[in-house]
Design an enzyme around this catalytic site. Structure first.
Site, short mmCIF file in Angstrom:
data_model
loop_
_atom_site.label_atom_id
_atom_site.label_comp_id
_atom_site.label_asym_id
_atom_site.label_seq_id
_atom_site.Cartn_x
_atom_site.Cartn_y
_atom_site.Cartn_z
N GLU A 17 -0.35 -55.79 -21.52
CA GLU A 17 0.60 -54.73 -21.16
C GLU A 17 1.61 -54.56 -22.28
O GLU A 17 2.08 -55.53 -22.86
CB GLU A 17 1.34 -55.12 -19.86
CG GLU A 17 2.36 -54.07 -19.45
CD GLU A 17 2.89 -54.32 -18.06
OE1 GLU A 17 2.10 -54.27 -17.09
OE2 GLU A 17 4.10 -54.59 -17.94
N ALA A 51 11.25 -46.15 -14.68
CA ALA A 51 11.38 -45.58 -13.33
C ALA A 51 12.34 -44.40 -13.29
O ALA A 51 12.22 -43.52 -12.45
CB ALA A 51 11.82 -46.66 -12.34
N HIS A 77 0.96 -46.18 -16.87
CA HIS A 77 1.72 -46.40 -15.64
C HIS A 77 2.46 -45.11 -15.27
O HIS A 77 2.82 -44.31 -16.14
CB HIS A 77 2.75 -47.51 -15.84
CG HIS A 77 2.15 -48.88 -15.97
ND1 HIS A 77 2.81 -50.02 -15.58
CD2 HIS A 77 0.95 -49.29 -16.44
CE1 HIS A 77 2.04 -51.08 -15.81
NE2 HIS A 77 0.91 -50.66 -16.34
N ARG A 107 5.76 -47.38 -7.26
CA ARG A 107 6.99 -46.78 -6.74
C ARG A 107 8.09 -46.83 -7.80
O ARG A 107 8.77 -45.86 -8.06
CB ARG A 107 7.45 -47.52 -5.49
CG ARG A 107 8.64 -46.87 -4.84
CD ARG A 107 9.33 -47.80 -3.88
NE ARG A 107 10.03 -48.88 -4.55
CZ ARG A 107 10.68 -49.84 -3.94
NH1 ARG A 107 10.75 -49.86 -2.62
NH2 ARG A 107 11.29 -50.79 -4.63
N ALA A 127 4.77 -46.20 -3.19
CA ALA A 127 3.67 -45.95 -4.13
C ALA A 127 2.49 -45.27 -3.45
O ALA A 127 1.77 -44.46 -4.06
CB ALA A 127 3.24 -47.25 -4.78
N TYR A 148 1.97 -58.58 -5.08
CA TYR A 148 3.00 -59.61 -5.24
C TYR A 148 2.61 -60.92 -4.57
O TYR A 148 2.79 -61.08 -3.35
CB TYR A 148 4.32 -59.07 -4.65
CG TYR A 148 4.72 -57.78 -5.31
CD1 TYR A 148 5.54 -57.78 -6.43
CD2 TYR A 148 4.20 -56.56 -4.87
CE1 TYR A 148 5.86 -56.60 -7.08
CE2 TYR A 148 4.50 -55.36 -5.52
CZ TYR A 148 5.33 -55.39 -6.62
OH TYR A 148 5.63 -54.23 -7.28
N LYS A 168 -2.44 -48.98 0.41
CA LYS A 168 -2.60 -48.42 -0.95
C LYS A 168 -4.08 -48.38 -1.33
O LYS A 168 -4.55 -47.43 -1.94
CB LYS A 168 -1.82 -49.28 -1.97
CG LYS A 168 -0.31 -49.18 -1.82
CD LYS A 168 0.45 -49.52 -3.10
CE LYS A 168 0.59 -50.97 -3.38
NZ LYS A 168 1.63 -51.25 -4.43
P1 FAD Z 1 5.28 -50.11 -3.10
O1 FAD Z 1 3.84 -50.40 -3.08
O2 FAD Z 1 5.74 -48.80 -2.61
O3 FAD Z 1 6.03 -51.27 -2.30
C1 FAD Z 1 7.43 -51.41 -2.35
C2 FAD Z 1 7.91 -52.09 -1.07
O4 FAD Z 1 7.80 -51.20 0.02
C3 FAD Z 1 7.12 -53.34 -0.69
O5 FAD Z 1 8.01 -54.24 -0.11
C4 FAD Z 1 6.12 -52.82 0.33
O6 FAD Z 1 5.68 -53.83 1.23
C5 FAD Z 1 6.96 -51.76 1.04
N1 FAD Z 1 6.19 -50.66 1.60
C6 FAD Z 1 5.15 -50.01 1.02
N2 FAD Z 1 4.72 -49.03 1.83
C7 FAD Z 1 5.50 -49.06 2.93
C8 FAD Z 1 5.54 -48.30 4.14
N3 FAD Z 1 4.68 -47.30 4.37
N4 FAD Z 1 6.50 -48.62 5.07
C9 FAD Z 1 7.37 -49.63 4.85
N5 FAD Z 1 7.36 -50.39 3.74
C10 FAD Z 1 6.44 -50.10 2.78
N6 FAD Z 1 8.16 -50.68 -12.66
C11 FAD Z 1 8.43 -49.64 -13.49
O7 FAD Z 1 9.49 -49.04 -13.38
N7 FAD Z 1 7.55 -49.24 -14.45
C12 FAD Z 1 6.35 -49.85 -14.62
O8 FAD Z 1 5.56 -49.46 -15.49
C13 FAD Z 1 6.02 -50.96 -13.76
N8 FAD Z 1 4.84 -51.62 -13.86
C14 FAD Z 1 4.55 -52.65 -12.99
C15 FAD Z 1 3.30 -53.28 -13.09
C16 FAD Z 1 2.97 -54.33 -12.21
C17 FAD Z 1 1.63 -55.01 -12.34
C18 FAD Z 1 3.92 -54.76 -11.25
C19 FAD Z 1 3.58 -55.91 -10.32
C20 FAD Z 1 5.15 -54.13 -11.14
C21 FAD Z 1 5.47 -53.06 -12.00
N9 FAD Z 1 6.70 -52.39 -11.91
C22 FAD Z 1 6.98 -51.33 -12.77
C23 FAD Z 1 7.70 -52.81 -10.94
C24 FAD Z 1 7.53 -52.07 -9.58
O9 FAD Z 1 7.78 -50.71 -9.76
C25 FAD Z 1 8.53 -52.70 -8.59
O10 FAD Z 1 8.12 -54.01 -8.30
C26 FAD Z 1 8.83 -51.91 -7.32
O11 FAD Z 1 9.88 -52.59 -6.63
C27 FAD Z 1 7.68 -51.79 -6.33
O12 FAD Z 1 6.71 -50.98 -6.78
P2 FAD Z 1 5.32 -50.85 -5.94
O13 FAD Z 1 4.51 -49.84 -6.63
O14 FAD Z 1 4.76 -52.20 -5.73
O15 FAD Z 1 5.90 -50.26 -4.56
#
Ligand code: FAD
Length: 293
Positions: A17, A51, A77, A107, A127, A148, A168
């Site tokens: 990455e 973000a 991303h 997200r 997301a 996670y 997802k």
């Molecule tokens: P989601 O999948 O939306 O989850 C976020 C939270 O909401 C979780 O607690 C989940 O359980 C909860 N949730 C999901 N859907 C629902 C629902 N329908 N109802 C209630 N709760 C729900 N950040 C950046 O800014 N840029 C990047 O390029 C980037 N790359 C990353 C790459 C990886 C491999 C990882 C692990 C993280 C990355 N991040 C990045 C960080 C990430 O954006 C954050 O960790 C963010 O807090 C969560 O993103 P997510 O896509 O996992 O969110």
């Protein structure tokens, strides 16, 4: 090339990455660092996305440059947290026009400067909403998502986190990459529970080589990851000696990767932090194990 096709190949591989520059002034140096990392022939490279959307242009530019100049498949991303459908649509088009087949749909976290902004104009909450829009846009992308092993910090428990993770996958995510972890047992437990929860897509472990003591607090703050005593002792002993800490951090990450390979994992994603020398050292350490793309 789609990321999921890579998993069909024989042998062990690493992917890396990188992150895009925050300003124009460092664009060329970041571009050069990513090209150096690509020379290691990783199975793919991912380019992160700010973000707040501030570096969105650079994500596609860095990813497109890699696609054009190297044979390495690229994953761009994309975050949605403070976006409208219109801005997301434009970004997806830019990714498509750049010839990139893979999107990591996230997200994102709201940057502090946007905390008090009027959120009513933003169209996304999670997301999964972005994944649905990418799929319905019909761009034929291979879509990845984040997961996670130590539970997402906002989740009340692992059961709920896995329920949303499965949503997802059902929405169109065909592989998942984990948050960094420093104790492989956390990953193995997570993998078992994810499979039990019906999540069958490939899950790629993400490994962060910690190469200086200052990175430790930041990494824990960002990821909430558990630091095993073995790792803390390493920082206590070598944290004050930059070159020794770098060597020890690379050795620790290498050790984690070897253990993952030895336990049946075929591809490990390494958070390179745009440091070619770190990526090179890890590849050198694994030269007889990993295959070239
Ligand atoms: P989601 O999948 O939306 O989850 C976020 C939270 O909401 C979780 O607690 C989940 O359980 C909860 N949730 C999901 N859907 C629902 C629902 N329908 N109802 C209630 N709760 C729900 N950040 C950046 O800014 N840029 C990047 O390029 C980037 N790359 C990353 C790459 C990886 C491999 C990882 C692990 C993280 C990355 N991040 C990045 C960080 C990430 O954006 C954050 O960790 C963010 O807090 C969560 O993103 P997510 O896509 O996992 O969110």
């Amino acid at each position: 090339m789609k990321i999921t096709d890579i998993f069909e190949k024989e042998g062990y591989s690493l992917s890396f990455e990188v992150f895009p520059p925050k300003t124009d002034t460092v664009f060329e140096s970041v571009k050069a660092a990513t090209e150096k990392i690509a020379e290691l022939s990783p199975s793919f490279m991912s380019v992160t996305y700010g973000a707040g959307g501030g570096t969105s242009r650079y994500t596609v530019e860095i990813a497109e440059n890699l696609r054009k100049k190297t044979n390495v498949p690229v994953l761009a991303h994309l975050t949605c947290v403070s976006s409208t459908r219109e801005t997301v649509k434009r970004q997806i088009e830019a990714i498509k026009n750049a010839g990139i087949d893979n999107i990591m749909a996230l997200r994102g976290d709201l940057p502090p400067q946007l905390e008090n902004t009027d959120r009513s104009k933003w169209d996304y909450r999670y997301a999964v909403d972005l994944i649905r829009d990418i799929v319905s846009g019909g761009g034929d992308f291979c879509i990845g998502g984040a997961c996670y092993p130590e539970i997402h910090p906002e989740s009340p428990n692992q059961h709920e986190d896995l329920t949303h993770l499965r949503e997802k996958v059902e929405a169109g995510c065909s592989f998942l990459t984990t948050q960094m972890f420093f104790d492989n047992n956390l990953f193995y437990n997570f993998l078992y529970k994810a499979r039990e929860a019906g999540i069958k897509v490939p899950i790629i472990p993400g490994i962060m080589p910690i190469t200086n003591a200052n990175q430790v607090d930041r990494a824990i703050k960002l990821s909430g990851s558990f630091m095993p005593q073995r790792f803390k002792s390493l920082v206590d002993s070598f944290g004050g000696m930059p070159e020794a800490m770098k060597q020890a951090g690379i050795a620790y990450a290498t050790d984690q990767i070897i253990d993952l390979f030895a336990n049946g994992i075929k591809n490990v994603h390494v958070y390179s932090m745009n440091k070619p020398e770190v990526a090179q050292s890890i590849c050198r350490n694994l030269s007889e194990i990993i295959r070239k793309a």
